[in-house]
Design an enzyme around this catalytic site. Structure first.
Site, PDB file in Angstrom:
ATOM      1  CB  ALA A  63      -0.878  -0.192   1.156  1.00 14.50           C
ATOM      2  N   GLY A 108       0.521  -5.028   1.096  1.00 12.38           N
ATOM      3  CA  GLY A 108      -0.434  -5.019   0.128  1.00 12.38           C
ATOM      4  C   GLY A 108      -0.298  -5.844  -1.165  1.00 12.38           C
ATOM      5  CD  GLU A 111      -1.953  -7.246   3.297  1.00 13.34           C
ATOM      6  OE1 GLU A 111      -1.972  -6.399   2.777  1.00 13.34           O
ATOM      7  OE2 GLU A 111      -2.467  -7.425   4.503  1.00 13.34           O
TER       8      GLU A 111
HETATM    9  N1  CO8 Z   1       4.491   3.017  -1.129  1.00 12.55           N
HETATM   10  C1  CO8 Z   1       4.951   4.274  -1.739  1.00 12.55           C
HETATM   11  N2  CO8 Z   1       6.107   4.413  -2.499  1.00 12.55           N
HETATM   12  C2  CO8 Z   1       6.697   3.269  -2.558  1.00 12.55           C
HETATM   13  C3  CO8 Z   1       6.463   1.974  -2.069  1.00 12.55           C
HETATM   14  C4  CO8 Z   1       5.384   1.991  -1.159  1.00 12.55           C
HETATM   15  N3  CO8 Z   1       4.778   0.813  -0.704  1.00 12.55           N
HETATM   16  N4  CO8 Z   1       7.157   1.237  -2.078  1.00 12.55           N
HETATM   17  C5  CO8 Z   1       8.370   1.851  -3.232  1.00 12.55           C
HETATM   18  N5  CO8 Z   1       8.025   2.834  -3.337  1.00 12.55           N
HETATM   19  C6  CO8 Z   1       8.720   4.042  -4.295  1.00 12.55           C
HETATM   20  C7  CO8 Z   1       9.809   4.550  -3.336  1.00 12.55           C
HETATM   21  O1  CO8 Z   1       9.490   5.495  -2.265  1.00 12.55           O
HETATM   22  C8  CO8 Z   1      10.565   5.096  -4.327  1.00 12.55           C
HETATM   23  O2  CO8 Z   1      10.165   6.483  -4.796  1.00 12.55           O
HETATM   24  P1  CO8 Z   1      11.231   7.375  -5.199  1.00 12.55           P
HETATM   25  O3  CO8 Z   1      11.906   7.276  -6.555  1.00 12.55           O
HETATM   26  O4  CO8 Z   1      10.239   8.724  -5.600  1.00 12.55           O
HETATM   27  O5  CO8 Z   1      11.941   7.937  -4.056  1.00 12.55           O
HETATM   28  C9  CO8 Z   1      10.264   4.043  -5.608  1.00 12.55           C
HETATM   29  O6  CO8 Z   1       9.009   3.406  -5.112  1.00 12.55           O
HETATM   30  C10 CO8 Z   1      11.278   3.176  -5.679  1.00 12.55           C
HETATM   31  O7  CO8 Z   1      11.688   2.515  -4.513  1.00 12.55           O
HETATM   32  P2  CO8 Z   1      13.175   2.400  -3.929  1.00 12.55           P
HETATM   33  O8  CO8 Z   1      13.793   3.196  -4.215  1.00 12.55           O
HETATM   34  O9  CO8 Z   1      13.103   2.155  -2.466  1.00 12.55           O
HETATM   35  O10 CO8 Z   1      13.515   0.804  -4.617  1.00 12.55           O
HETATM   36  P3  CO8 Z   1      14.484  -0.078  -4.113  1.00 12.55           P
HETATM   37  O11 CO8 Z   1      14.661  -1.053  -5.110  1.00 12.55           O
HETATM   38  O12 CO8 Z   1      15.626   0.635  -3.404  1.00 12.55           O
HETATM   39  O13 CO8 Z   1      13.549  -0.978  -2.814  1.00 12.55           O
HETATM   40  C11 CO8 Z   1      11.791  -2.032  -1.772  1.00 12.55           C
HETATM   41  C12 CO8 Z   1      12.578  -1.701  -3.294  1.00 12.55           C
HETATM   42  C13 CO8 Z   1      12.573  -2.831  -1.113  1.00 12.55           C
HETATM   43  C14 CO8 Z   1      10.549  -2.811  -2.242  1.00 12.55           C
HETATM   44  C15 CO8 Z   1      11.394  -0.711  -1.140  1.00 12.55           C
HETATM   45  O14 CO8 Z   1      10.948   0.397  -2.237  1.00 12.55           O
HETATM   46  C16 CO8 Z   1      10.566  -0.723  -0.017  1.00 12.55           C
HETATM   47  O15 CO8 Z   1      10.946  -1.334   1.007  1.00 12.55           O
HETATM   48  N6  CO8 Z   1       9.350  -0.611  -0.270  1.00 12.55           N
HETATM   49  C17 CO8 Z   1       8.198  -0.644   0.913  1.00 12.55           C
HETATM   50  C18 CO8 Z   1       7.656  -1.837   1.010  1.00 12.55           C
HETATM   51  C19 CO8 Z   1       6.621  -2.131   2.153  1.00 12.55           C
HETATM   52  O16 CO8 Z   1       6.961  -1.880   3.280  1.00 12.55           O
HETATM   53  N7  CO8 Z   1       5.439  -2.181   1.856  1.00 12.55           N
HETATM   54  C20 CO8 Z   1       4.560  -2.582   2.681  1.00 12.55           C
HETATM   55  C21 CO8 Z   1       3.716  -1.303   2.847  1.00 12.55           C
HETATM   56  S1  CO8 Z   1       2.591  -1.332   4.009  1.00 12.55           S
HETATM   57  C22 CO8 Z   1       1.180  -2.196   3.355  1.00 12.55           C
HETATM   58  O17 CO8 Z   1       1.175  -2.484   2.314  1.00 12.55           O
HETATM   59  C23 CO8 Z   1       0.155  -2.354   4.289  1.00 12.55           C
HETATM   60  C24 CO8 Z   1      -0.984  -2.980   3.399  1.00 12.55           C
HETATM   61  C25 CO8 Z   1      -2.274  -2.683   4.466  1.00 12.55           C
HETATM   62  C26 CO8 Z   1      -2.877  -1.287   4.443  1.00 12.55           C
HETATM   63  C27 CO8 Z   1      -3.917  -1.215   5.367  1.00 12.55           C
HETATM   64  C28 CO8 Z   1      -4.105   0.327   5.688  1.00 12.55           C
HETATM   65  C29 CO8 Z   1      -4.907   0.514   7.026  1.00 12.55           C
END
Ligand code: CO8
Length: 257
Positions: A63, A108, A111
């Site tokens: 998400a 998400g 999920e």
């Molecule tokens: N949300 C928003 N932006 C994201 C997300 C995300 N989940 N994941 C990646 N991005 C964006 C980054 O911010 C980045 O943007 P920018 O270039 O503008 O800085 C771009 O995508 C590329 O990402 P990275 O530079 O981080 O790429 P890497 O190759 O270095 O890393 C990863 C890849 C490991 C996937 C890393 O991006 C990461 O850890 N992402 C987040 C993963 C995460 O924690 N996901 C879980 C989110 S919480 C969730 O899903 C809850 C679901 C239920 C919600 C219920 C609500 C109540």
């Protein structure tokens, strides 16, 4: 649509989440577009749906953390409900849904893949529920579906510790059915979808309903669910065609409904 691509080839449709610069993260707009795309599927002609992410790096990286970072308790709950509603719609769609997991399937994203009937993964796929590291729980069904799909102790480890698993471990755990190279993933998903689509559609839908509804019921109730769905297939054109062809030692004519 800004973030969803949808294409139908014969009886198989492919829905692609296309927000590559954020690794296909799900914000409200993506969820809304996904829901209206699913609502608009022509169930008269589509017999199997594939869900995948754009590019070769990520299925869905979760998400949208930026959007979630400002939510109040009430907004958080509403956002969780929005995701749950869309994913439940996918899970209960009458036709089978295959997730072609082409990279990160985190939060998400994991999920979403679990709301599909079948998961196929690319070699670079990574599954995980990293939410506790962000101060939240999985909110789009992760605590429930992961614990039903893999051994509960492993699910709890992934959820409490945020342990991520790669495609080979997901395969060993049964979370995915098969692993392919990135190039082979979508063709493999299309091949499987085609095989499903060639089988009798009423029977395939009845099988999905029997498995899903039965899993939520006691064995006695589940067997009644199966009996009713089994019975519903009789006297259909496909049942008559399929059995007649078998007895005549012929190939059945294409199944129609
Ligand atoms: N949300 C928003 N932006 C994201 C997300 C995300 N989940 N994941 C990646 N991005 C964006 C980054 O911010 C980045 O943007 P920018 O270039 O503008 O800085 C771009 O995508 C590329 O990402 P990275 O530079 O981080 O790429 P890497 O190759 O270095 O890393 C990863 C890849 C490991 C996937 C890393 O991006 C990461 O850890 N992402 C987040 C993963 C995460 O924690 N996901 C879980 C989110 S919480 C969730 O899903 C809850 C679901 C239920 C919600 C219920 C609500 C109540």
């Amino acid at each position: 649509m800004n973030f969803i691509q949808y294409e139908q080839k014969d009886a198989v449709a492919v829905l692609t989440i296309s927000r590559e610069k954020a690794l296909n993260a799900l914000n409200s707009e993506v969820l809304t577009e996904m829901e209206s795309t699913i609502d608009a599927i022509d169930l008269e002609t589509v017999r199997c749906l594939i869900i995948t992410g754009a590019g070769q790096k990520s299925f869905v990286a979760g998400a949208d953390i930026g959007e979630m970072s400002t939510l109040s308790k009430a907004d958080g709950e509403a956002f969780g409900k929005k995701g749950n509603d869309v994913f439940r719609k996918i899970e209960t769609l009458p036709i089978p849904v295959i997730a072609a997991v082409n990279g990160f399937a985190l939060g998400g994203g994991c999920e979403l893949s679990m709301s599909c009937d079948i998961r196929l993964a690319a070699e670079n796929a990574v599954f995980g529920q990293p939410e506790t590291g962000l101060g939240i729980t999985p909110g789009f069904g992760g605590t429930q579906r992961l614990a039903r799909l893999i051994p509960v102790g492993k699910a709890k480890e992934m959820i409490y510790a945020g342990t991520k698993i790669k495609a080979d471990e997901a395969l060993a755990l049964g979370l995915v059915n098969a692993v392919y190279s990135s190039e082979e993933l979508l063709p493999a998903a299309e091949k499987l979808a085609g095989k499903i689509a060639r089988n009798a559609p009423i029977a395939v839908r009845a099988c999905k309903k029997a498995v899903n509804d039965g899993l939520e019921a006691s064995m006695d109730e589940a067997l009644v669910i199966e009996e009713k769905l089994f019975g519903s297939c009789f006297e259909t054109e496909d049942q008559i065609n399929g059995m007649k062809a078998f007895l005549a030692k012929e190939k059945p004519a294409p199944f129609v409904n």
